[in-house]
Structures are given as C-alpha cells and as structure tokens.
Design an enzyme around this catalytic site. Structure first.
Site, PDB file in Angstrom:
ATOM      1  N   ARG A  48       3.681  -8.235  -7.664  1.00 12.91           N
ATOM      2  CA  ARG A  48       3.917  -8.034  -6.240  1.00 12.91           C
ATOM      3  C   ARG A  48       5.289  -7.480  -5.960  1.00 12.91           C
ATOM      4  O   ARG A  48       6.245  -7.741  -6.687  1.00 12.91           O
ATOM      5  CB  ARG A  48       3.941  -9.355  -5.477  1.00 12.91           C
ATOM      6  CG  ARG A  48       2.776 -10.200  -5.527  1.00 12.91           C
ATOM      7  CD  ARG A  48       3.273 -11.553  -4.974  1.00 12.91           C
ATOM      8  NE  ARG A  48       2.405 -12.578  -5.421  1.00 12.91           N
ATOM      9  CZ  ARG A  48       1.542 -13.186  -4.614  1.00 12.91           C
ATOM     10  NH1 ARG A  48       1.484 -12.896  -3.344  1.00 12.91           N
ATOM     11  NH2 ARG A  48       0.750 -14.095  -5.092  1.00 12.91           N
TER      12      ARG A  48
ATOM     13  N   SER B 186       8.764 -12.812 -15.547  1.00 14.74           N
ATOM     14  CA  SER B 186       8.280 -14.065 -16.153  1.00 14.74           C
ATOM     15  C   SER B 186       8.115 -13.973 -17.659  1.00 14.74           C
ATOM     16  O   SER B 186       7.031 -14.170 -18.200  1.00 14.74           O
ATOM     17  CB  SER B 186       6.959 -14.456 -15.504  1.00 14.74           C
ATOM     18  OG  SER B 186       7.099 -14.430 -14.112  1.00 14.74           O
TER      19      SER B 186
ATOM     20  N   ASP C 260       9.962 -17.028 -13.546  1.00 13.10           N
ATOM     21  CA  ASP C 260       9.089 -17.544 -12.484  1.00 13.10           C
ATOM     22  C   ASP C 260       9.212 -19.057 -12.285  1.00 13.10           C
ATOM     23  O   ASP C 260       9.078 -19.565 -11.174  1.00 13.10           O
ATOM     24  CB  ASP C 260       7.620 -17.126 -12.698  1.00 13.10           C
ATOM     25  CG  ASP C 260       7.071 -17.497 -14.063  1.00 13.10           C
ATOM     26  OD1 ASP C 260       7.850 -17.964 -14.921  1.00 13.10           O
ATOM     27  OD2 ASP C 260       5.853 -17.303 -14.276  1.00 13.10           O
TER      28      ASP C 260
HETATM   29  C1  BG6 Z   1       2.885 -16.997  -8.733  1.00 13.48           C
HETATM   30  C2  BG6 Z   1       4.357 -16.697  -8.814  1.00 13.48           C
HETATM   31  O1  BG6 Z   1       2.616 -17.690  -7.579  1.00 13.48           O
HETATM   32  O2  BG6 Z   1       2.501 -17.742  -9.860  1.00 13.48           O
HETATM   33  C3  BG6 Z   1       4.632 -15.943 -10.103  1.00 13.48           C
HETATM   34  O3  BG6 Z   1       4.777 -15.979  -7.713  1.00 13.48           O
HETATM   35  C4  BG6 Z   1       4.140 -16.711 -11.278  1.00 13.48           C
HETATM   36  O4  BG6 Z   1       5.988 -15.695 -10.232  1.00 13.48           O
HETATM   37  C5  BG6 Z   1       2.698 -17.070 -11.075  1.00 13.48           C
HETATM   38  O5  BG6 Z   1       4.322 -15.982 -12.456  1.00 13.48           O
HETATM   39  C6  BG6 Z   1       2.201 -17.929 -12.193  1.00 13.48           C
HETATM   40  O6  BG6 Z   1       0.825 -18.121 -12.125  1.00 13.48           O
HETATM   41  P1  BG6 Z   1      -0.252 -17.131 -12.671  1.00 13.48           P
HETATM   42  O7  BG6 Z   1      -1.453 -17.931 -12.758  1.00 13.48           O
HETATM   43  O8  BG6 Z   1      -0.342 -16.008 -11.703  1.00 13.48           O
HETATM   44  O9  BG6 Z   1       0.216 -16.676 -14.028  1.00 13.48           O
HETATM   45  C1  GLC Z   2       5.360 -17.241 -20.500  1.00 11.78           C
HETATM   46  C2  GLC Z   2       6.731 -16.640 -20.368  1.00 11.78           C
HETATM   47  C3  GLC Z   2       7.599 -17.473 -19.464  1.00 11.78           C
HETATM   48  C4  GLC Z   2       6.894 -17.704 -18.170  1.00 11.78           C
HETATM   49  C5  GLC Z   2       5.526 -18.308 -18.396  1.00 11.78           C
HETATM   50  C6  GLC Z   2       4.766 -18.533 -17.122  1.00 11.78           C
HETATM   51  O1  GLC Z   2       5.475 -18.432 -21.172  1.00 11.78           O
HETATM   52  O2  GLC Z   2       7.310 -16.532 -21.637  1.00 11.78           O
HETATM   53  O3  GLC Z   2       8.823 -16.855 -19.256  1.00 11.78           O
HETATM   54  O4  GLC Z   2       7.629 -18.565 -17.372  1.00 11.78           O
HETATM   55  O5  GLC Z   2       4.792 -17.469 -19.230  1.00 11.78           O
HETATM   56  O6  GLC Z   2       4.526 -17.359 -16.448  1.00 11.78           O
END
Ligand code: BG6
Ligand code: GLC
Ligand code: BG6
Ligand code: GLC
Length: 921
Positions: free
Chosen positions: A512, A606, A660
């Site tokens: 996003r 992330s 994240d």
């Molecule tokens: C979202 C966050 O809500 O959740 C992201 O904004 C995060 O930063 C994500 O990486 C994690 O959850 P998923 O299931 O989308 O990997």
């Molecule tokens: C993976 C990434 C880490 C992140 C997590 C959740 O483990 O290495 O940085 O926080 O995924 O998205």
C-alpha cells in the site's frame, strides 16, 4: 383403503415430524419412530477388501455367508452362503437357545466351508430394532415380525452371540465387528455399486428404512461432523395413535391377532407378513355379508394366515392373475364365480396399492429431508431396495416408484434392487469398520506429530529466551539466529506528533501507499490509502524493463495473483522493484491530487534490516516470498531514493524505515501507552518489543529503551527446534525460496501453514487415507491453501458440506469423510502454530517482567496480520498459551485496526521533529 394424494402428502408431513421427534434428545423417549443411530458413517468407496463372515437373521430366511471383497480396486465380491431353517420353537423359545442355535449354524458353516482355522471378522445383520452406542453393540428394543424369544429384549445381542460362540471355542475364532440392520445392509450393498445410494428400504416380511443423516441433526450422538446412517424403524409409525384416522377395522383386527398387539402399526399395513392376512379379513367380511361366493362360507377363510403375500402377488399377475385367483380360491375350498375372482383380485390390488402408497409417503419424507439437509433445489439420489414383497409382487415396484416421484417431484430417484441381500453390505460395513479403525490409527499418528505437550512448549519458551539473550549480546550476536535488530525507535508517540506524511507498506499480503494526516492534541489520524499489486514480471524477475506505464491498482489484478506471498515467485531485479514502487507512489500522488508535493515519508519494509539510524536499513536477506536480486546487503532507503531520482518527477524526504512489527506497536501505542510489544501473525511471523538500552550491547548508551526487531522467524535455524519439526516442515522448507532459513516462521505463519497442510494431505493421500488415494494436479500446486481458506475451513459455524464445497472450489474432489480429515489436519497445524507463537511471546513478556524486577507485569501487545485476524481459533489459542506459560504476566492483546502505516507515520513525525531540532541546533 384408498388414499388420496392429499392424504399421502399429509402422511408424508406427519412422518417428517416423526423423524424430527425421533432425532431430538428430549423428544426421542416418547417418539414412536425411534430413528436409531447405527454408527455407520461412511458408504463403501471401493477400497474395502478382505474376507468376512456374515450372518443374516430376521428376514424370511436365515443365512450364513462368507464374503470375499476383492483387492486392487476392482469392485468384486464373492459370496458363499448356506440357508438354515428357523423353526418357531427356536425363534419364539428361549433366547439363550436361539443364540446357541445361531452359533451352531455358524460352526456348521465353517466346518463345511473348511474355515475352521481362520480368524475372520464377522458382520451380523440383525433385522430388529436395536439401540446402538457403537457399531459392535446393539440392545434389542423389542422383537418384531415373527420373532419372540424370551430374555433377549433389553440385552446386547452381540455379547449374547459372542457368549454362545464360546461353546465352540475350539472351532470358532471370530470377532463380531459390526451389527447392522437389514436396511443398512441393503443400503451398503447398493452403495457399493452406486455411490449415490444413501437410503435403504426393506419391503419384505417387515418394512423399514434407513438413510444418511447429518451428524449435526443427530442429538443422541456426540459430534457434528459428517453423516451417520439412521435406522428409522418406520414400522412403528402410528404406534402412538398418529395414524388412527387411516387405520381400518381390518387393520385393528389383524393387530389384535398378532404377536405384538399395538406395535408396528405402520408395518402391519404394509409388509409381507401381514398383507395376505388383511386380504383374508376383508374377504371374510365380504363373504359373511353375502357379497362373495354366493353367500357360501369356507372354513379355510376363517383360518389365520391362510392367505399369504405370495398368493396376493400371484393373484395380481398381469396375465395369469385371474387364473391364479381361481386356483387359489379353489384350494381354499371356495367356489368362485368369474365376478368373485375379479372382486378378490380387486381387493388384493386395493390392499397392496395402499401398502405401496404408505411406503411411498414415508420414503418421500426421507428424500425431502435429505434434500433439505443438503440445501439443494433438486436431489439426485439412489434408494437401495430389498424384501420379498417388493421383489415378487408384479406391480409393487412400479407403483411405489410412481407415487414417490409424484410426491417429491424435485428428487431424481433411482431405485436399485439389492441383488445380493444385505450381507454384501454388512461385509462392507465390517470392512469399513476395520479399515476406518486402521486408518484412524494412521491419521492419528500423523496428527500426533503436531500435538505439543506442555513440556515441549515450555522447552520452546526457554529456548527462545536463550536466543533472545544471544542476539542482544555483542559476542554472541553475529551467530545468533534470532537477530535482535536495534530499530532506533526509542519512545512511544506522546500525542504531540502532527503533520502530513506519506507511508509505504511493503512485505505483507498487500502493498500500500498511504497518506497519513496526524493532528496533534486530539490523537486523531486520518488516512487515505491505495493497494497496489506488484506485477508478476517483477515478482518473477524476468529481467525485462518495466514499461513506464501505470502502477497497477490491486483491484485490477486477478485475485489469484496475490502480490508476493507465494513461494516460487522469485528474483525481481532490485531496479524493477524499486522503480515500480516509485511508479505506484506517483500514481497515488496523482490520484490524491498531490502531484509534485514534497512530503516526509515513512517506509514500512517488512524484512530484516540492519539499521544504524532510523533512516538507514540494510536488507540482511529476503524472507517470505521475495527474492529480488541485488538488494541483499544494500540500503533500502538508498535504493528507494535512487529510484525517485531516476524518475525525476518528485522529491520525497525518506525519514524512517520501519519493520511492520514496529509500525504495529506504534499504531497501537498511540492508543495505549502500555503497548510495548508488536506482533505480526500474517504472511510472516515476527515480534518487536521495547528493550532496556543497557541490555542492548550493540548500541551505545544505557539510558532509556529502544525497540528491538527480534526477527524471531529465524528461531530454530541452528537446529534447536529440530525435535519438534516434522518431515512436513522439512518438505515445506525445502520447497521454499530460502531453504534452511526462518524455520520458526515456517512452522507458524500464514504463508507456510497452508503448505504444511498440503504436504500432510499429499502424504495421507499417498497412504491411501484421503481423496481415494489419488494425488490430483491441484494438490501438487503450491500455495493453494491460502490463510483465508484455512480460516474458512476451520470455522465452527461451517457445516461439513460447506467445507467440502471450499475444498471443491480449490479443485480438491473430496468426500465428506475426506473433509473431516482435512479439517482436522488444518486444526492440528494451526493449533501448533498458535501454541508456538504463545511460547515465543511468553519468553518475551517474562523477560520484560524479570528485567524490570516486577512480581507481576501488565503489558499490551499490538497485533496485526491476516492469520491473527481471519483465523477462527488462532488468537484464542495464542492467548491461552501465553497465559499458561507466563502466568505472572497480564497480557492484553490489541488488534491494530489501521495497519502499520499509521505507526510508520508516527515514527516519521517523531523523527522529523528530532531532525529539525538537530538542524536548528
Ligand atoms: C498489515 C500491516 O496490516 O499487516 C503490514 O499494515 C503487515 O505492515 C501486515 O506486514 C502483516 O500481515 P499480512 O497477513 O498481510 O502479512
Ligand atoms: C518476516 C520478516 C519480518 C516481518 C515478518 C512479518 O519474518 O522477516 O521482518 O516482520 O515477516 O511480516
Ligand atoms: C434379504 C436380506 O434379501 O431381505 C435380509 O438379506 C432382509 O437381510 C430381507 O431381512 C428382507 O426381506 P424378507 O422378505 O426376507 O423379510
Ligand atoms: C422390522 C424390524 C426392522 C427391519 C424390518 C425389515 O420392521 O423391526 O428392524 O428392518 O422389519 O426386515
């Protein structure tokens, strides 16, 4: 005795109500239609094999059989059988003697067939109402038809027969594995040839039906999964007076003269044991009234049982019927005129037609129930049929079929005659019982690998604790698998943050771009965001230039191409990736009417980054589904800056790069100052928390706290979790983009749970325990079980049929039984994941408690991620585990509703303020 269509529909409705009553826990005791659970849960699937013994007692003939069900998938059944007489003195004598007689016949059979030395499983077809609590037990509720042996009612017939067989210890070594009603045997016999068969009907000496009912409707048996065959014992319909309006004086008279007055009133209007007798009573009355035989009476007409069903059938034959009638009447000593014969024939027709009509009404009720259970507009089904009346009466089947089709026009019914009686089916039940027994053991063995004991979880918690400490210490840090990366985020938002920020959120399910407006004082944040997809070319890194066209909004991308979360999507060149990100920013700014704006930007990235300050982050290595080349070892902020420069369209001030977990902790910390942990249970698995500076040896200074991105996904990469890793975990790891890495993540996060499930299903299928042993192309496809499907499958509110539908949508052709197993597998895998998360989190909160020297710690954990948010049980199990493993910590879980973009903007705001202060200084 003529029943109009309205009356039949009315009877059908009454029977529907009776079924409901019989199935209800509270209503069953007073129900006349007993709806007995049979503990037969599956119809044959062709994989049954082996050699079985079978007894068939309670119909017009008593048989002992040996059934050989073939192996190698060829549906082939061979039977050898022997009939034995059932004299009245046996079937109406002493119960013990009855069973001894049956055992004698069995021993005789084994002797003549030279089976004495074999140990064979036995299926007993016992055609009387029995209350079962398991397949291999049945308490006789009452005798029906011609049987009335003393001392059997209220006792378990399986143990009585087992006891009787003891007398033949030297010769008989059999194990009674199943007790089945003849209707059930019939259904199973027919289902062996036609998998649509889910109803069995007997119209013979007695009458009865069974069908497959949804477990969720069977209140008398625990469990809601799958189906179970219900022996309706419809013969007793009307025993509570429900059919008095249609019973005639002949029915009453017949009942009074029967072995069981007041009982089996429906049966007595229908079945072979009674049909001839009804005709006799009618003829007698007509003769007495001078309407037949010129007023002459025959003494034979006065004798009970003189007219039998076979006579009725003969008299109703198309061509010879009239001649047969004359012959039969003459044999009874009656002088019948042509008109008499026609009249007698007519009486037969009326009586047998009524029988077929009544059966049709009750059967129509069952079919309707099946259709409603399946929530279908049209039901296609097969009814297995047996019984002498149905078989020998020339018109009966045709009439029955026609009336059924008229009563339930929305059912396509096939009637299948059981050519080989119920025994073949009983053998199937026995075979299924032994197969299910064996399979259950195999499935349990696999599932047990995923069940962690408390000790194991404590072990995980303690090992995690050790790894956390390793990561923090300067000496051990380089080798630590849990990297414990300093983030340079040192405080929580204090409410004074303000301004307009851009945020990027890359690495979760969605990519996003956001605009975040923070107003100070009121702690209010407004956000606008757009989700973009990263095109397949970029994810797969074909190396082609990205065309300078539009960023692709997520909504325009086929849903089956999630941005990056599948293993196997590899090698996007860094240039492409970052150029694409910048393209998306440009589109977003355009969309927001902010073209050319110069805004501070916070980048949620992330993946594990080594940071030397808040605006520097070197990607250590890709995790999850990313593998763009030339990024590892590079600073992601630099890469983004250069891409912006290359585009030369706008300028952005990249102020912060945040993981994240950190963004999530901040998002929640804005609402709750106690939030000192950020947890992601999504595509990936990770956690961050506020650590005392004095414990962070990698960063100068001892004052205050700093947020540590643990990157706990790498926990276990040194082999410390190998004792609980299964072969399936190893397979998932080997098929991933980063083999050997992120082992804890691969046991816990959304991107991998579905893959673990898939590996287990492949293995179970290979073992022949699922999907009929056929591994489909779909099952071979990586990534088919996305978190959302896993979550749907495990939802408690879902009926099994819906689970089956989901699996079918995924291209997996599963039976109900398969669906139960798949659901169990999903449950075992996700439970373990939640427990492992719980153990990891317990290590952190305990550490925080000890480090602060508290007896009790109250702490809030900010959580995000699709697994946590969508899965029906994950969050609960996670919370329970933390409570169990960190009893002195009072942990509040706070769901991050706004994603980590908000947190990233807050961090940017703080960083910006500090930056400015520094500049001013
Ligand atoms: C979202 C966050 O809500 O959740 C992201 O904004 C995060 O930063 C994500 O990486 C994690 O959850 P998923 O299931 O989308 O990997
Ligand atoms: C993976 C990434 C880490 C992140 C997590 C959740 O483990 O290495 O940085 O926080 O995924 O998205
Ligand atoms: C036979 C079955 O074919 O039909 C028996 O093997 C069953 O199990 C019987 O009881 C029912 O018909 P009848 O007419 O023999 O009572
Ligand atoms: C009687 C029995 C029932 C059996 C039927 C047909 O109704 O009670 O158990 O299925 O006869 O044989």
């Amino acid at each position: 005795m003529r029943l109009s269509d309205e009356t039949l529909l009315d009877i059908m409705a009454r029977f529907q109500a009776e079924m409901q009553k019989g199935l209800g826990k509270d209503t069953n005791p007073t129900a006349s239609v007993k709806m007995l659970p049979t503990f037969v849960r599956a119809i044959p699937d062709g994989s049954e094999n082996g050699e079985f013994l079978s007894l068939d007692l309670g119909g017009s003939k008593f048989r002992v059989l040996k059934v050989q069900v073939s192996e190698e998938g060829k549906r082939n059944v061979q039977m050898e059988s022997q009939f034995y007489p059932t004299p009245n003195e046996i079937i109406r004598g002493n119960g013990t003697e009855l069973f001894e007689y049956v055992a004698d016949c069995l021993a005789d059979f084994m002797r003549t067939k030279e089976l004495m030395q074999k140990k064979l499983p036995l299926g007993l077809t016992f055609s009387f109402p029995c209350k079962q609590t398991k397949l291999e037990e049945g308490v006789l509720l009452s005798w029906t038809k011609k049987f009335k042996a003393r001392g059997v009612q209220g006792t378990d017939v399986v143990s009585s027969l087992t006891n009787a067989m003891r007398k033949h210890k030297q010769d008989l070594d059999v194990d009674i594995l199943a007790l089945v009603n003849d209707t059930v045997g019939t259904m199973m016999t027919c289902a062996y040839d036609d998998p649509y068969c889910e109803v069995g009907v007997i119209i013979g000496t007695g009458t009865n039906a069974c069908y497959m009912e949804d477990m969720s409707n069977i209140e008398l048996v625990e469990g809601d999964e799958g189906r179970m065959c219900i022996n309706t014992e419809w013969g007793a319909f009307g025993d509570d007076g429900a059919l008095e309006d249609i019973r005639t004086e002949f029915d009453r008279e017949l009942d009074l003269g029967s072995l069981n007055p007041g009982k089996q009133l429906f049966e007595k209007m229908i079945s072979g044991l009674y049909l001839g007798e009804l005709v006799r009573l009618i003829l007698l009355k007509m003769a007495k009234a001078g309407l037949l035989f010129g007023g002459e009476k025959s003494s034979a007409l006065h004798i009970k049982g003189k007219i039998e069903t076979r006579h009725v059938a003969a008299m109703e034959k198309y061509k010879e019927g009239l001649a047969n009638t004359r012959e039969i009447l003459t044999d009874l000593g009656l002088e019948a005129s042509e008109a008499d014969c026609v009249a007698v024939q007519h009486v037969c027709t009326v009586v047998s037609f009524r029988s077929a009509n009544l059966c049709a009404a009750a059967l129509a009720a069952i079919l309707t129930r099946l259709r409603e259970n399946k929530k279908l507009v049209r039901l296609r089904t097969t009814v297995g049929m047996d019984g002498t009346l149905y078989k020998i009466h020339p018109q009966y089947p045709k009439r029955l079929h026609k009336v059924v089709r008229k009563l339930v026009p929305n059912c396509d019914v096939r009637f299948l005659l059981s050519e080989s009686g119920s025994t073949k089916g009983a053998a199937m039940v026995t075979a299924v019982a032994s197969r299910v027994q064996a399979q259950r053991k195999q499935i349990d063995k696999v599932l047990a690998l995923f069940r962690l004991t408390r000790e194991q979880l404590v072990g995980v918690r303690d090992k995690m604790r050790v790894e956390l400490e390793y990561g923090l210490k300067r000496d051990t840090h380089p080798l630590a698998t849990v990297k414990m990366l300093p983030t340079y985020v040192c405080g929580m938002p204090d409410g004074t943050e303000k301004g307009k920020f851009l945020a990027l959120d890359l690495g979760g399910t969605n990519f996003r771009v956001l605009l975040v407006k923070i107003r100070s004082g009121r702690r209010s944040v407004r956000m606008y965001n757009k989700i973009f997809a990263i095109p397949l070319e970029i994810m797969q890194g074909t190396g082609e230039e990205v065309n300078a066209g539009q960023g692709v909004p997520r909504s325009e991308v086929p849903a089956c191409h999630p941005i990056q979360c599948r293993p196997g999507m590899t090698a996007a060149l860094s240039l492409q990736l970052f150029d694409h990100i910048v393209q998306c920013i440009a589109d977003f700014l355009d969309y927001m009417g902010l073209k050319g704006a110069q805004l501070p930007l916070g980048f949620t990235f992330s993946f594990p980054c080594r940071q030397a300050s808040i605006d520097k982050g070197t990607l250590i290595e890709w995790t999850k589904g990313f593998k763009a080349t030339d990024c590892e070892g590079e600073d992601v902020v630099d890469m983004l800056r250069e891409a912006i420069k290359r585009r030369n369209e706008f300028d952005l001030d990249i102020v912060a790069v945040v993981n994240d977990t950190v963004g999530t902790m901040m998002t929640c910390g804005y609402e709750d100052r106690n939030c000192e942990v950020g947890l992601i249970a999504g595509t990936g698995s990770n956690m961050c928390y506020m650590e005392e500076m004095r414990n962070i040896e990698l960063v100068e200074g001892d004052e205050g706290k700093m947020c540590i991105n643990t990157e706990w996904g790498g926990f276990g990469d040194n082999g410390c979790l190998d004792d609980i890793r299964t072969q399936y975990d190893k397979e998932v790891d080997e098929g991933s983009l980063n083999p050997g890495k992120q082992r804890y993540e691969k046991m816990t996060s959304g991107m991998y749970l579905g893959e673990i499930v898939r590996q287990i299903l492949i293995d179970l299928t290979k073992q022949g325990l699922l999907f009929r042993g056929q591994i489909s192309e779909r099952l071979r496809t990586r990534g088919i079980f996305e978190t959302k499907f896993l979550s749907q499958i495990e939802s408690d509110r879902l009926a099994l049929l819906q689970v089956r539908r989901i699996l079918q949508q995924l291209g997996l052709d599963s039976t109900c039984e398969d669906s139960i197993v798949v659901k169990e597998v999903c449950g075992a895998v996700s439970r373990r994941a939640a427990e492992l998360y719980g153990a990891g989190l317990a290590a952190i909160v305990e550490k925080r408690r000890e480090d602060q020297g508290f007896e009790h710690l109250k702490i809030t954990v900010g959580v995000d991620g699709t697994l946590y948010k969508l899965h029906p049980h994950f969050s609960r199990i996670l919370q329970e585990t933390v409570k169990e493993l960190a009893p002195r910590c009072d942990v509040t879980f706070m769901l991050s509703e706004d994603g980590s973009g908000k947190g990233a903007a807050l961090i940017t705001a703080v960083a910006k303020r500090l930056q400015q202060a520094r500049r001013e200084k």
